[in-house]
Design an enzyme around this catalytic site. Structure first.
Site, PDB file in Angstrom:
ATOM      1  CG  ASP A   1       3.658 -14.783  43.051  1.00  0.00           C
ATOM      2  OD1 ASP A   1       4.713 -14.171  42.816  1.00  0.00           O
ATOM      3  OD2 ASP A   1       3.403 -15.901  42.572  1.00  0.00           O
ATOM      4  N   GLY A   2       5.386 -13.978  45.549  1.00  0.00           N
ATOM      5  CA  GLY A   2       6.336 -14.536  46.513  1.00  0.00           C
ATOM      6  C   GLY A   2       6.599 -13.545  47.631  1.00  0.00           C
TER       7      GLY A   2
ATOM      8  CB  THR B   1       3.502  -9.096  39.307  1.00  0.00           C
ATOM      9  OG1 THR B   1       3.643  -9.835  38.105  1.00  0.00           O
ATOM     10  CG2 THR B   1       2.066  -9.101  39.733  1.00  0.00           C
ATOM     11  CB  ILE B   2       4.952  -6.340  34.412  1.00  0.00           C
ATOM     12  CG1 ILE B   2       5.969  -7.437  34.236  1.00  0.00           C
ATOM     13  CG2 ILE B   2       5.572  -5.037  34.777  1.00  0.00           C
ATOM     14  CD1 ILE B   2       6.797  -7.231  32.996  1.00  0.00           C
ATOM     15  CG  ASP B   3       4.134 -11.943  34.924  1.00  0.00           C
ATOM     16  OD1 ASP B   3       4.708 -11.215  34.101  1.00  0.00           O
ATOM     17  OD2 ASP B   3       4.651 -12.983  35.375  1.00  0.00           O
TER      18      ASP B   3
ATOM     19  NE  ARG C   1       7.626 -16.550  36.989  1.00  0.00           N
ATOM     20  CZ  ARG C   1       8.676 -16.069  37.632  1.00  0.00           C
ATOM     21  NH1 ARG C   1       9.858 -16.552  37.401  1.00  0.00           N
ATOM     22  NH2 ARG C   1       8.544 -15.111  38.513  1.00  0.00           N
TER      23      ARG C   1
ATOM     24  CE1 TYR D   1      14.590 -10.184  32.873  1.00  0.00           C
ATOM     25  CE2 TYR D   1      15.685 -10.975  30.893  1.00  0.00           C
ATOM     26  CZ  TYR D   1      15.194 -11.207  32.168  1.00  0.00           C
ATOM     27  OH  TYR D   1      15.296 -12.456  32.733  1.00  0.00           O
TER      28      TYR D   1
ATOM     29  CB  ILE E   1       7.946  -4.693  28.338  1.00  0.00           C
ATOM     30  CG1 ILE E   1       7.920  -6.079  29.008  1.00  0.00           C
ATOM     31  CG2 ILE E   1       8.034  -4.830  26.838  1.00  0.00           C
ATOM     32  CD1 ILE E   1       6.649  -6.854  28.706  1.00  0.00           C
ATOM     33  NE  ARG E   2      12.132  -7.628  34.770  1.00  0.00           N
ATOM     34  CZ  ARG E   2      12.411  -8.735  35.417  1.00  0.00           C
ATOM     35  NH1 ARG E   2      11.439  -9.595  35.686  1.00  0.00           N
ATOM     36  NH2 ARG E   2      13.622  -9.001  35.822  1.00  0.00           N
TER      37      ARG E   2
HETATM   38  N1  LIG Z   1       6.278 -18.795  50.351  1.00  0.00           N
HETATM   39  C1  LIG Z   1       7.189 -17.886  50.695  1.00  0.00           C
HETATM   40  N2  LIG Z   1       7.450 -17.627  52.000  1.00  0.00           N
HETATM   41  C2  LIG Z   1       8.370 -16.717  52.364  1.00  0.00           C
HETATM   42  N3  LIG Z   1       9.079 -15.976  51.486  1.00  0.00           N
HETATM   43  C3  LIG Z   1       8.869 -16.173  50.183  1.00  0.00           C
HETATM   44  C4  LIG Z   1       7.924 -17.133  49.712  1.00  0.00           C
HETATM   45  N4  LIG Z   1       7.937 -17.115  48.357  1.00  0.00           N
HETATM   46  C5  LIG Z   1       8.859 -16.195  48.011  1.00  0.00           C
HETATM   47  N5  LIG Z   1       9.420 -15.623  49.082  1.00  0.00           N
HETATM   48  C6  LIG Z   1      10.453 -14.573  49.090  1.00  0.00           C
HETATM   49  O1  LIG Z   1       9.932 -13.418  48.439  1.00  0.00           O
HETATM   50  C7  LIG Z   1      10.936 -12.801  47.649  1.00  0.00           C
HETATM   51  C8  LIG Z   1      10.443 -12.578  46.249  1.00  0.00           C
HETATM   52  O2  LIG Z   1       9.907 -13.791  45.703  1.00  0.00           O
HETATM   53  P1  LIG Z   1       9.971 -14.087  44.132  1.00  0.00           P
HETATM   54  O3  LIG Z   1      11.390 -14.101  43.690  1.00  0.00           O
HETATM   55  O4  LIG Z   1       9.154 -15.289  43.862  1.00  0.00           O
HETATM   56  O5  LIG Z   1       9.367 -12.789  43.466  1.00  0.00           O
HETATM   57  P2  LIG Z   1       7.908 -12.218  43.461  1.00  0.00           P
HETATM   58  O6  LIG Z   1       7.695 -11.382  44.662  1.00  0.00           O
HETATM   59  O7  LIG Z   1       6.931 -13.324  43.245  1.00  0.00           O
HETATM   60  O8  LIG Z   1       7.990 -11.259  42.222  1.00  0.00           O
HETATM   61  P3  LIG Z   1       7.903 -11.670  40.674  1.00  0.00           P
HETATM   62  O9  LIG Z   1       6.478 -11.473  40.319  1.00  0.00           O
HETATM   63  O10 LIG Z   1       8.787 -10.727  40.012  1.00  0.00           O
HETATM   64  O11 LIG Z   1       8.337 -13.076  40.520  1.00  0.00           O
HETATM   65  C9  LIG Z   1      12.169 -13.683  47.715  1.00  0.00           C
HETATM   66  O12 LIG Z   1      13.110 -13.075  48.553  1.00  0.00           O
HETATM   67  C10 LIG Z   1      11.656 -14.997  48.268  1.00  0.00           C
HETATM   68  O13 LIG Z   1      12.625 -15.642  49.099  1.00  0.00           O
HETATM   69  O1  LIG Z   2      14.601 -13.100  34.980  1.00  0.00           O
HETATM   70  P1  LIG Z   2      14.012 -12.669  36.276  1.00  0.00           P
HETATM   71  O2  LIG Z   2      14.496 -11.351  36.734  1.00  0.00           O
HETATM   72  O3  LIG Z   2      14.128 -13.711  37.334  1.00  0.00           O
HETATM   73  O4  LIG Z   2      12.463 -12.421  36.059  1.00  0.00           O
HETATM   74  C1  LIG Z   2      11.681 -13.082  35.134  1.00  0.00           C
HETATM   75  C2  LIG Z   2      10.245 -13.172  35.589  1.00  0.00           C
HETATM   76  O5  LIG Z   2       9.776 -12.051  36.269  1.00  0.00           O
HETATM   77  C3  LIG Z   2       8.479 -11.700  35.813  1.00  0.00           C
HETATM   78  O6  LIG Z   2       8.596 -10.519  35.110  1.00  0.00           O
HETATM   79  C4  LIG Z   2       7.528 -11.502  36.961  1.00  0.00           C
HETATM   80  O7  LIG Z   2       7.846 -10.342  37.620  1.00  0.00           O
HETATM   81  C5  LIG Z   2       8.038 -12.853  34.926  1.00  0.00           C
HETATM   82  O8  LIG Z   2       7.203 -12.477  33.897  1.00  0.00           O
HETATM   83  C6  LIG Z   2       9.348 -13.390  34.444  1.00  0.00           C
HETATM   84  O9  LIG Z   2       9.288 -14.746  34.136  1.00  0.00           O
HETATM   85 MG   LIG Z   3       6.249 -14.293  41.509  1.00  0.00          MG
END
Ligand SMILES: Nc1ncnc2c1ncn2[C@@H]1O[C@H](COP(=O)(O)OP(=O)(O)OP(=O)(O)O)[C@@H](O)[C@H]1O
Ligand SMILES: O=P(O)(O)OC[C@H]1O[C@](O)(CO)[C@@H](O)[C@@H]1O
Ligand SMILES: [Mg+2]
Length: 481
Positions: free
Chosen positions: A190-191, A218-220, A265, A376, A378-379
């Site tokens: 999502d991020g 995302t595995i979530d 999460r 970790y 499982i992913r």
């Molecule tokens: N609102 C946002 N605007 C711009 N960049 C973002 C935003 N949120 C997150 N990012 C960027 O996206 C990247 C990944 O974000 P994050 O660490 O939250 O993982 P994720 O993509 O949500 O995956 P996961 O599901 O594993 O958490 C990071 O480099 C972060 O700086």
């Molecule tokens: O410890 P890390 O690598 O930041 O990731 C943990 C998070 O990533 C996720 O697997 C999402 O991708 C969450 O379920 C978990 O909380």
């Molecule tokens: Mg995320």
């Protein structure tokens, strides 16, 4: 249509309440970009396929269950190759980046983007960005060819490396512009997809001929609209090994309790599906379903009952479950990771202590609790066969979309069909287990655990299921089951 974040969505309306939430196209802001015949029409593997090209008007419906008089509702553009492309093969300079946590299948997606570009479109310039978003401006790139990626789908992780934080819009887009990159493939959760939307907006503002394609990860499994995210099945499968171990351990000792903590999460999909798949689980605790420990109808009472009946039990807990209870009993630590995600306290350890204390101090009853934390494991594994196929189709959809000039889109499976979804649609909320839906009811009836809900909570959950705008929040569970 103006979105909450200031971006706009292309809406096309039709008869009987038909709405297409379309994705942007390069020609929206660069009307003179030329088009070319799709080189796939001369590719022997594809040219024999009848109706290989997707019709310009093909769309995929969001809601598949409809009523006789209900409006036709929201649709998304169907993914796949188009008759016309907006890039010539030798003009394309693509890059791939992976961000966020690991997920089974990342390497397969990378492999199939590279092979899809090379073999379907004759593109030979593909760069890997090292170490997530910050790699655009702080690290060297990796040259990707079919030979380099040939075997990577057999490995867990991402050969490109990943990171959290470090999203600097201007530095990233400067790097894209300086390197002459014109297709950006962004794999992440999502991020990451929010970051991709920001990059797309900046590219558009600068008027660059660059397609930005997101592949959600995302595995979530908490990304809205799509049927499920890649790697989820693999993670659920791997979780079985931990649950089996917990069951064997618990069953071999007097009053044995096997406790397994799984990722999730904010959403308990992994815990719910792993529980349903296993059938050895007596109680599944997820973030969406509040629970309590003490008193009538509480967890301790249920554990005692189950131990008396069976002599052992297995509990699966998602990492985000019961965080409000932890906050009450532990000092809240407001720590965040580099991306700003709240770091959770270890609910598995906390609940293990609580259970042990309760039975030792209050019940004077001997229990044997074994806590297994396969978080970790499982992913960090390679994707299974079905996720591998899924990853291939997602990667190919992304390549077809970018070549066809679409941009600012995410690929995803919607009701079994691959579609292009505008970023804002998947970024506006998070998919959650709906505890008033049938899937959660199935789980409750398979474990026979208490619902931990009083009628007030049930009424609240029902109200939350249907937001004020009348659109169901989506859901994997709501739509699909
Ligand atoms: N609102 C946002 N605007 C711009 N960049 C973002 C935003 N949120 C997150 N990012 C960027 O996206 C990247 C990944 O974000 P994050 O660490 O939250 O993982 P994720 O993509 O949500 O995956 P996961 O599901 O594993 O958490 C990071 O480099 C972060 O700086
Ligand atoms: O410890 P890390 O690598 O930041 O990731 C943990 C998070 O990533 C996720 O697997 C999402 O991708 C969450 O379920 C978990 O909380
Ligand atoms: Mg995320």
């Amino acid at each position: 249509m103006e979105n909450a974040d200031g971006t706009t969505t292309k809406l096309v309306t039709g008869d009987a309440g038909y709405v297409l939430e379309d994705v942007p196209h390069l020609t929206d802001y660069l009307p003179d970009v030329p088009s070319y015949p799709n080189p796939l029409q001369d590719n022997p593997a594809y040219s024999v396929v009848k109706q290989y090209f997707v019709d310009q008007d093909d769309t995929v419906t969001h809601k598949i269950v409809v009523h006789k008089d209900s409006p036709r509702g929201t649709h998304f553009r169907r993914a796949g190759p188009r008759q016309k492309v907006y890039f010539q093969s030798d003009e394309v300079h693509a890059c791939i980046v992976t961000c966020g946590g690991l997920c089974p299948g990342l390497n397969t997606v990378i492999r199939e983007i590279v092979c899809g570009l090379y073999h379907m479109y004759g593109v030979t310039r593909v760069l890997g960005i090292d170490g997530g978003y910050k790699g655009f401006y702080s690290k060297n790139t990796i040259t990707l060819t079919p030979k380099v990626v040939n075997d990577i789908h057999k490995r867990g992780g991402t050969i490109l490396g990943t990171s959290r934080g470090g999203h600097s819009k201007s530095k990233i887009v400067d790097s894209i512009q300086d390197r002459g990159i014109n297709q950006v493939y962004i794999i992440g959760g999502d991020g990451t997809q929010k970051g991709a939307a920001v990059i797309y907006e900046e590219i558009r503002r600068r008027g660059l001929k660059v397609s930005v394609a997101g592949i959600p990860k995302t595995i979530d499994n908490d990304i809205p609209v799509i049927d499920k995210s890649f790697g989820f099945d693999t993670a659920v499968e791997e979780a079985q090994r931990a649950i089996n171990a917990a069951h064997v351990e618990a069953g071999s000792i007097e009053n044995g309790i096997g406790l397994v903590k799984l990722m999730g999460r904010f959403s308990g999909f992994i815990a719910m599906y792993a529980t349903l798949a296993s059938r050895d689980v007596d109680c599944c605790l997820i973030p969406e379903s509040p629970f309590y420990l003490e008193g009538k109808g509480g967890l301790f009472e249920f554990i005692e009952k189950r131990l008396k009946e069976n002599g052992h039990m297995v509990i699966v807990i998602a990492e985000g479950a019961g965080q409000e209870l932890l906050a009450e009993s532990l000092q809240s630590m407001d720590a965040k990771d580099a991306s700003g995600n709240k770091l959770l306290q270890d609910v598995g350890l906390w609940i293990s202590h609580k259970i042990k204390n309760h039975f030792a101090m209050q019940k004077k009853m001997t229990i044997n609790l074994k806590y297994i934390d396969p978080t970790y494991m499982i992913r960090a594994i390679p994707s299974n066969a079905s996720d591998n196929v899924y990853c291939t189709l997602l990667a190919q959809s992304a390549v077809h979309g970018a070549m066809a000039g679409y941009t600012g889109f995410t690929v995803g499976l919607v009701n079994g069909r691959h579609a292009y979804i505008p970023f804002n649609r998947i970024n506006e909320n998070r998919n959650k287990v709906v505890i008033t839906d049938r899937m959660w009811a199935r789980l409750l009836s398979s474990t026979n655990q208490p619902s931990f809900l009083d009628p007030k909570d049930i009424a609240k959950a029902k109200r939350e299921k249907e937001p004020a705008n009348g659109l169901l929040e989506n859901g994997y569970s709501e739509n699909k089951n």
